[in-house]
Every structure is written in structure tokens, then in C-alpha cells.
Design a protein around this motif. Structure first.
Motif, short mmCIF file in Angstrom:
data_model
loop_
_atom_site.label_atom_id
_atom_site.label_comp_id
_atom_site.label_asym_id
_atom_site.label_seq_id
_atom_site.Cartn_x
_atom_site.Cartn_y
_atom_site.Cartn_z
N GLN A 1 7.49 -11.36 13.99
CA GLN A 1 6.98 -10.24 13.20
C GLN A 1 8.04 -9.64 12.27
OE1 GLN A 1 6.46 -6.36 15.59
NE2 GLN A 1 6.58 -7.92 17.22
N PHE A 2 9.30 -9.97 12.48
CA PHE A 2 10.35 -9.41 11.64
C PHE A 2 10.74 -10.30 10.47
CE2 PHE A 2 11.19 -7.73 15.99
CZ PHE A 2 10.83 -6.42 15.73
N VAL A 3 10.12 -11.47 10.34
CA VAL A 3 10.54 -12.45 9.34
C VAL A 3 9.51 -12.56 8.21
CG1 VAL A 3 11.30 -14.82 8.95
CG2 VAL A 3 11.70 -13.73 11.16
N TYR B 1 11.44 -8.62 7.24
CA TYR B 1 10.42 -7.69 6.77
C TYR B 1 10.94 -6.29 7.11
CZ TYR B 1 5.97 -5.32 6.19
OH TYR B 1 4.98 -4.46 5.78
N GLN B 2 11.49 -5.62 6.10
CA GLN B 2 12.31 -4.45 6.35
C GLN B 2 11.57 -3.26 6.98
OE1 GLN B 2 15.48 -5.58 5.58
NE2 GLN B 2 15.91 -3.99 7.11
N PRO B 3 10.35 -2.94 6.56
CA PRO B 3 9.69 -1.78 7.19
C PRO B 3 9.57 -1.92 8.71
CG PRO B 3 8.55 -2.38 5.19
CD PRO B 3 9.54 -3.47 5.45
N ARG B 4 9.17 -3.10 9.16
CA ARG B 4 9.03 -3.31 10.60
C ARG B 4 10.39 -3.39 11.28
NH1 ARG B 4 5.38 -7.81 10.58
NH2 ARG B 4 3.80 -6.37 9.81
N THR B 5 11.35 -4.02 10.61
CA THR B 5 12.69 -4.15 11.17
C THR B 5 13.37 -2.80 11.30
OG1 THR B 5 12.93 -6.37 10.20
CG2 THR B 5 14.94 -5.23 10.87
N ASP B 6 13.26 -1.97 10.27
CA ASP B 6 13.89 -0.64 10.31
C ASP B 6 13.33 0.19 11.46
OD1 ASP B 6 15.38 -1.33 8.12
OD2 ASP B 6 14.16 -0.21 6.68
N ARG B 7 12.03 0.12 11.63
CA ARG B 7 11.40 0.87 12.73
C ARG B 7 11.91 0.37 14.08
NH1 ARG B 7 4.89 0.48 13.84
NH2 ARG B 7 4.86 1.45 15.92
N PHE B 8 12.05 -0.92 14.21
CA PHE B 8 12.53 -1.53 15.45
C PHE B 8 13.98 -1.13 15.74
CE2 PHE B 8 14.66 -5.31 17.35
CZ PHE B 8 14.03 -5.31 18.59
N VAL B 9 14.83 -1.25 14.74
CA VAL B 9 16.25 -0.92 14.92
C VAL B 9 16.42 0.54 15.30
CG1 VAL B 9 18.44 -0.66 13.69
CG2 VAL B 9 17.11 -2.76 13.43
N ALA C 1 14.30 2.51 16.80
CA ALA C 1 13.83 2.72 18.18
C ALA C 1 14.83 2.17 19.19
CB ALA C 1 12.47 2.06 18.37
N CYS C 2 15.45 1.03 18.87
CA CYS C 2 16.45 0.45 19.78
C CYS C 2 17.68 1.34 19.87
CB CYS C 2 16.85 -0.94 19.31
SG CYS C 2 15.61 -2.22 19.59
N GLU C 3 18.08 1.90 18.74
CA GLU C 3 19.25 2.79 18.73
C GLU C 3 18.99 4.05 19.56
OE1 GLU C 3 21.22 1.67 14.38
OE2 GLU C 3 19.78 3.33 14.55
N GLN C 4 17.76 4.50 19.59
CA GLN C 4 17.42 5.71 20.33
C GLN C 4 17.07 5.44 21.79
OE1 GLN C 4 14.20 7.28 17.96
NE2 GLN C 4 15.57 8.10 16.37
N ALA C 5 16.96 4.18 22.15
CA ALA C 5 16.54 3.81 23.51
C ALA C 5 17.55 4.29 24.54
CB ALA C 5 16.38 2.30 23.61
N ARG C 6 17.04 4.72 25.68
CA ARG C 6 17.88 5.19 26.77
C ARG C 6 17.73 4.33 28.02
NH1 ARG C 6 19.85 6.76 23.10
NH2 ARG C 6 20.33 8.90 22.42
N GLN C 7 16.74 3.45 28.02
CA GLN C 7 16.54 2.53 29.13
C GLN C 7 15.86 1.26 28.62
OE1 GLN C 7 14.04 4.54 31.94
NE2 GLN C 7 12.48 5.07 30.44
N VAL C 8 15.83 0.25 29.47
CA VAL C 8 15.27 -1.04 29.05
C VAL C 8 13.82 -0.92 28.60
CG1 VAL C 8 14.63 -3.36 29.83
CG2 VAL C 8 16.87 -2.42 30.41
N ASP C 9 13.05 -0.11 29.29
CA ASP C 9 11.65 0.06 28.91
C ASP C 9 11.52 0.56 27.47
OD1 ASP C 9 10.83 -0.83 31.35
OD2 ASP C 9 10.34 1.15 32.16
N ASP C 10 12.47 1.39 27.04
CA ASP C 10 12.45 1.87 25.66
C ASP C 10 12.68 0.72 24.68
OD1 ASP C 10 12.11 4.45 26.65
OD2 ASP C 10 14.26 4.87 26.62
N LEU C 11 13.56 -0.20 25.04
CA LEU C 11 13.82 -1.37 24.20
C LEU C 11 12.55 -2.23 24.08
CD1 LEU C 11 17.35 -2.58 25.39
CD2 LEU C 11 16.78 -1.31 23.31
#
Length: 229
Positions: free
Chosen positions: A175-177, A184-192, A194-204
């Protein structure tokens, strides 16, 4: 041919670091079990990646390993589609990869994609004459351009897969390609983000914008619909 630019492998490397930090797994395990590399490199590629994880740039090595594997791939038989026979010949597993580039699922190319799908299913029916089921699994079932290739009755059976079980599969990461191999930057930016803000594996795991959808239906029904549409 399939396209994956270096940026895609850098995204995997970013993800690996977050998995290592929050998942309490080693970096090598994260590359093996938590990325899509199993679909993009062979045993030689894994050996190179394993070495780079310890001493080098794993993203760069993964990209080069993919390019080496891509160069060895033969020409596709059914354009963007291919299949596998499963369950002792009773089920066909359908796969899709953008081998064409930008616009492959656009309305102008829909007739071509349907012809490719019809060709793949016809070949599958010959290879597995007793197969009654067609199985698909991809994030692509969210896209109108891909959904338009299948009968509504088939799509109606789609169910969301558990993303934790899919993090090692291209069916989720694709989905990122974009069609040209870039991100695909809009989806990638949203993913990155969310990953940066993640505090546990479930958040990832929850950071993936689109879930993989699994669907199983009648092979004969889909083949008939594609040929009539």
C-alpha cells in the motif's frame, strides 16, 4: 517489471528500528519476521541482509538484493496476475503485482487487466480442474480500480485480516508503493507519523492505514463474470 525504489527499503528500515525499540526483538529477527523482504529477496539476499544488519546499511543491501532477484525473474505469463494452487488442488490463490507502472488500475487499463485476469483464471482451471475456490488477500481490495475487476458477490465475502499476522507480507506493505516504485506519500506520511507516536507494539500494528482484506469465493463464478464483463 516490478518496481521498488530505495525509499521503500528505507521505510522498512525505519519500521525495523521501531519494532526493535518497542517489541523487544533483535534487529535481525525484525528484518526477517516483521518486513516484506521474504517476498523480495532470495537466500543470497538474506545472507547479504543478515551481514548488513550487523555491519552496514541494511536498507541499501536489501534494495540491491531485490534488484538482483528482479533481474532473474522471467517474463510474466498473465500480465499483472499470477496464481498458486492450494489445498491439494481444491483452491487457487490469486496474486497481483503492478508490472506496468502508473495507471495500471485506472479505467483506461481496465479492459487489459480483465483480460489478464481472465487468462490467469483460465490457466488455473486447466492446472487445477477440481478447484472450486478462488482466494485473494491484499490491501488492493480497498481500491475501486481493483474491486472493479471482480464480481460484487465475490467482494461481499471480504474480511479484514489481523495486521500482526501480515507484517511479513507484501500483501500489507504494498500500500505504500506507487506504480513507478516510489512511495505513495500521503499514506506513507500517515504511517510514519503514527509509528513515531507509537508507545507499544499494538500501536505500530495499528499504524498501517489500510488492512489486508481476505476473500474466498467461487472460482467458476469469478471466471464467468470476468469473461462476460
Amino acid at each position: 517489471m516490478l518496481h521498488f525504489n530505495r525509499a521503500y527499503f528505507e521505510l522498512q528500515a525505519f519500521w525495523v528500528e521501531r519494532v526493535v525499540e518497542l517489541g523487544q526483538v533483535d534487529r535481525l529477527t525484525a528484518w526477517h519476521d516483521w518486513t516484506s523482504m521474504s517476498a523480495l529477496v532470495n537466500s543470497d539476499g538474506w545472507q547479504a541482509i543478515d551481514g548488513a544488519v550487523q555491519h552496514g546499511d541494511a536498507a541499501e543491501v536489501a534494495h540491491r538484493s531485490w534488484l538482483a532477484l528482479r533481474a532473474s525473474l522471467g517474463p510474466p505469463q498473465h500480465g499483472c496476475f499470477w496464481y498458486e494452487v492450494e489445498d491439494e488442488g481444491r483452491q487457487v490463490r490469486l496474486h497481483f503485482a503492478n508490472r506496468e507502472g502508473p495507471g495500471a488500475l485506472g479505467s483506461r487499463r481496465r479492459a487489459v487487466r480483465r483480460a489478464e485476469l481472465a487468462s490467469a483464471l483460465a490457466d488455473a482451471c486447466k492446472a487445477a480442474p477440481h478447484a472450486g475456490r478462488l482466494r485473494g488477500g491484499s490491501w488492493l481490495y480497498h481500491l475501486p480500480g481493483y474491486r472493479a475487476l471482480f464480481p460484487p458477490t465475490f467482494l461481499a465475502g471480504a474480511v479484514e485480516a489481523d495486521s500482526r499476522r501480515e507484517v511479513g507480507q507484501l500483501a500489507l506493505w504494498g500500500q505504500f508503493v506507487r506504480g513507478d516504485g516510489g512511495l505513495y506519500q500521503p499514506r506513507t506520511d500517515r504511517f510514519v507519523q503514527a509509528c513515531e507516536q507509537a508507545r507499544q507494539v499494538d500501536d505500530l500494528i495499528a499504524a498501517f492505514p489500510l488492512k489486508k482484506l481476505d476473500v474466498v469465493g467461487s472460482l467458476d463464478e469469478v471466471a464467468a463474470w470476468v469473461n462476460q464483463s
